[in-house]
Design an enzyme around this catalytic site. Structure first.
Site, PDB file in Angstrom:
ATOM      1  N   ASP A  88       0.861  -1.201   0.000  1.00  0.00           N
ATOM      2  CA  ASP A  88       0.000   0.000   0.000  1.00  0.00           C
ATOM      3  C   ASP A  88       0.893   1.245   0.000  1.00  0.00           C
ATOM      4  O   ASP A  88       0.678   2.182  -0.777  1.00  0.00           O
ATOM      5  CB  ASP A  88      -0.900   0.056   1.248  1.00  0.00           C
ATOM      6  N   GLU A 113      -5.239   7.480   0.324  1.00  0.00           N
ATOM      7  CA  GLU A 113      -5.651   6.813   1.572  1.00  0.00           C
ATOM      8  C   GLU A 113      -4.572   6.782   2.647  1.00  0.00           C
ATOM      9  O   GLU A 113      -4.860   6.988   3.823  1.00  0.00           O
ATOM     10  CB  GLU A 113      -6.083   5.367   1.275  1.00  0.00           C
ATOM     11  N   ASP A 176      -6.398   5.353  -4.352  1.00  0.00           N
ATOM     12  CA  ASP A 176      -6.390   4.239  -3.406  1.00  0.00           C
ATOM     13  C   ASP A 176      -5.253   3.331  -3.871  1.00  0.00           C
ATOM     14  O   ASP A 176      -5.354   2.656  -4.894  1.00  0.00           O
ATOM     15  CB  ASP A 176      -7.732   3.492  -3.427  1.00  0.00           C
ATOM     16  N   ILE A 178      -3.875   0.586  -2.755  1.00  0.00           N
ATOM     17  CA  ILE A 178      -4.410  -0.778  -2.885  1.00  0.00           C
ATOM     18  C   ILE A 178      -5.824  -0.721  -2.347  1.00  0.00           C
ATOM     19  O   ILE A 178      -6.039  -0.489  -1.149  1.00  0.00           O
ATOM     20  CB  ILE A 178      -3.604  -1.828  -2.091  1.00  0.00           C
ATOM     21  N   ASP A 179      -6.772  -0.882  -3.217  1.00  0.00           N
ATOM     22  CA  ASP A 179      -8.151  -0.995  -2.759  1.00  0.00           C
ATOM     23  C   ASP A 179      -8.415  -2.482  -2.620  1.00  0.00           C
ATOM     24  O   ASP A 179      -8.131  -3.263  -3.536  1.00  0.00           O
ATOM     25  CB  ASP A 179      -9.096  -0.361  -3.792  1.00  0.00           C
ATOM     26  N   THR A 181      -7.325  -4.158   0.442  1.00  0.00           N
ATOM     27  CA  THR A 181      -6.104  -4.686   1.093  1.00  0.00           C
ATOM     28  C   THR A 181      -6.367  -6.077   1.695  1.00  0.00           C
ATOM     29  O   THR A 181      -5.489  -6.947   1.663  1.00  0.00           O
ATOM     30  CB  THR A 181      -5.603  -3.708   2.183  1.00  0.00           C
ATOM     31  N   HIS A 275     -18.198  -5.155   5.301  1.00  0.00           N
ATOM     32  CA  HIS A 275     -18.218  -3.967   4.435  1.00  0.00           C
ATOM     33  C   HIS A 275     -19.571  -3.715   3.795  1.00  0.00           C
ATOM     34  O   HIS A 275     -19.825  -2.626   3.292  1.00  0.00           O
ATOM     35  CB  HIS A 275     -17.174  -4.102   3.308  1.00  0.00           C
ATOM     36  N   SER A 299     -12.840  -5.056  -3.492  1.00  0.00           N
ATOM     37  CA  SER A 299     -12.336  -3.843  -4.156  1.00  0.00           C
ATOM     38  C   SER A 299     -13.138  -3.341  -5.348  1.00  0.00           C
ATOM     39  O   SER A 299     -14.180  -3.887  -5.704  1.00  0.00           O
ATOM     40  CB  SER A 299     -10.875  -4.048  -4.604  1.00  0.00           C
ATOM     41  N   LYS A 302     -14.878  -4.814  -8.783  1.00  0.00           N
ATOM     42  CA  LYS A 302     -16.329  -4.979  -9.066  1.00  0.00           C
ATOM     43  C   LYS A 302     -16.787  -3.969 -10.112  1.00  0.00           C
ATOM     44  O   LYS A 302     -17.549  -4.294 -11.005  1.00  0.00           O
ATOM     45  CB  LYS A 302     -17.146  -4.805  -7.773  1.00  0.00           C
ATOM     46  N   ARG A 316     -23.725  -2.064  -2.711  1.00  0.00           N
ATOM     47  CA  ARG A 316     -22.829  -1.813  -1.568  1.00  0.00           C
ATOM     48  C   ARG A 316     -23.659  -1.175  -0.464  1.00  0.00           C
ATOM     49  O   ARG A 316     -24.087  -0.022  -0.580  1.00  0.00           O
ATOM     50  CB  ARG A 316     -21.696  -0.879  -1.980  1.00  0.00           C
ATOM     51  N   ASP A 328     -12.381   5.238  -2.643  1.00  0.00           N
ATOM     52  CA  ASP A 328     -12.978   3.911  -2.826  1.00  0.00           C
ATOM     53  C   ASP A 328     -13.954   3.863  -4.003  1.00  0.00           C
ATOM     54  O   ASP A 328     -14.451   2.774  -4.337  1.00  0.00           O
ATOM     55  CB  ASP A 328     -13.705   3.471  -1.550  1.00  0.00           C
TER      56      ASP A 328
END
Ligand SMILES: Nc1ncnc2c1ncn2[C@@H]1O[C@H](COP(=O)(O)O)[C@@H](OP(=O)(O)O)[C@H]1O
Ligand SMILES: [Mg+2]
Ligand SMILES: [Mg+2]
Ligand SMILES: [Mg+2]
Length: 391
Positions: A88, A113, A176, A178-179, A181, A275, A299, A302, A316, A328
């Site tokens: 990240d 982030e 981001d 790494i979206d 993680t 989430h 992440s 999608k 979501r 995000d």
């Protein structure tokens, strides 16, 4: 901008010919000094898009390397107990460094982030060394920035280049690094997500998805993972969405699914039940008559998969009190909208990226195609009302 004089426009402003309208009788003084007026102009962000693709692909290279040999010591826990890894930080340092190199004469603003706060604690020297080594190795393997070795301080400075608050004025990169993680640590899906805001609007987005198969994952996600993997999605406002291999194949234009019958639609949701409320999306899917089981992926992959029609719906529905962050969703949302889809909150409002780090919104994010949105929105509203009345 509604009316502008062509002669005042800088070279980076690209006016689509079909948008130029000639006005026979100029009315104001400013208008009189112009020979041509336009009813609407579209900026070209080609340079920024090329830089964003390059930066995200570079960061993906670092992440792939780390994911192959992830060590327990590479993963740390942040204050909110969410994980953060050396990848990240390395990814954020690389993107921040690359963008500043690409545009040395422009003001730089990056809303990202991560920050280096945790790396200044005792016992983190080895971690910092490892991040710096990874960043230098990746830059050296690419060769295009012609840099001598970066120091730990350079890398920490690059990470903290992402401290901007964003907002409705000017340009801000949104990253981001790494979206997903948690997916990354599990060996699953993750994305490097980079977008550009101009006057509060997302004008371009890039999603590097190193573990996403190039072939569709519709239907049989697990088996398709054996196919060639590594996708780069990119979109620019008004110019559509494209996907290419992370190895650099020619881009192909993508479109969201044209499915109109909800029974034939499949839907994506977070892998992590913490989430997004899986029980609520299952109620919504039942109401719609969706037959296929949910496809659970980490992440903004999608958004990428939906933009090429692998599934038709993304739900979501975070648990109460969670505040969504712009990094995000910024890149993912333009990748979907430019592919013909719609992204709204659960009340049907478009997402507003102009309010700083957080999305100021009604709970839930709903993504689908134009045809399905009305029925989906109805099912979402009913399910939310039923849930509220059952409490
Ligand atoms: N309780 C929660 N509710 C909703 N989203 C959450 C969450 N905790 C973390 N997230 C966000 O969910 C993102 C991952 O998305 P997904 O659920 O689609 O895999 C995380 O991104 P990071 O992995 O970048 O921290 C994080 O920002
Ligand atoms: Mg995180
Ligand atoms: Mg994220
Ligand atoms: Mg992240």
């Amino acid at each position: 901008m509604t009316v502008a004089c062509v002669r005042t426009i800088t070279p980076v402003l690209h006016i689509k010919p079909q948008l130029i309208s000639l006005v026979s009788k100029p009315k104001t003084k400013t208008q009189q000094s112009c020979s041509v007026f336009v009813s609407s102009v579209v900026m070209s962000y080609d340079k920024e898009l090329a830089a964003a693709k390059k930066a995200a692909a570079l960061a993906a290279r670092l992440c792939q390397k780390v994911q192959k040999t992830l060590l327990q010591s590479d993963v740390q826990s942040k204050n909110d107990r969410s994980p953060v890894t050396v990848a990240d930080y390395g990814s954020q340092a690389l993107v921040s460094f690359a963008l500043q190199r690409e545009f040395p004469y422009e003001p730089f603003s990056l809303v990202a982030e991560e920050d280096s706060k945790h790396l200044h604690k005792d016992g983190t020297q080895e971690t910092i060394d490892r991040i710096t080594r990874l960043v230098n190795e990746t830059l050296a393997s690419d060769g295009s920035y012609n840099v001598s070795t970066l120091s730990n301080e350079d890398v920490l400075r690059a990470i903290d280049g992402g401290k901007s608050e964003g907002g409705s004025q000017g340009r801000h990169w949104v990253l981001d690094p790494i979206d997903g993680t948690k997916g990354f640590v599990r060996g699953d899906q993750y994305a490097i997500a980079l977008a550009l805001l101009d006057e509060g609007k997302v004008v371009l987005g890039v999603l590097a998805c190193p573990n996403l198969p190039l072939a569709s994952i519709a239907g049989d996600y697990k088996h398709s993972s054996e196919n060639e993997v590594g996708c780069l999605f990119f979109a620019q406002v008004g110019a559509g969405t494209y996907m290419q291999s992370l190895n650099g194949s020619s881009p192909v234009k993508v479109q969201v699914s044209a499915v109109e019958n909800p029974e034939e639609a499949s839907f994506f949701e977070s892998y992590e039940a913490a989430h997004s409320m899986h029980d609520l999306s299952s109620t919504i899917a039942k109401k719609l008559g969706v037959k296929a089981p949910p496809v659970r992926i980490d992440s903004q992959v999608k958004y990428g998969a939906l933009s090429r029609g692998d599934g038709a719906i993304y739900l979501r529905l975070p648990h109460k009190g969670y505040r969504e962050k712009i990094w995000d969703h910024a890149a993912g949302s333009i990748v979907v909208t430019e592919a013909g889809g719609i992204v709204t909150d659960a009340a049907g409002n478009p997402l507003d990226f102009s309010k700083g780090k957080y999305l100021d919104m009604y709970v839930g994010i709903i993504v689908t195609n134009q045809k399905l949105m009305p029925v989906l929105m109805k099912a979402v509203r009913e399910s939310l009302e039923e849930k509220a009345s059952s409490l």
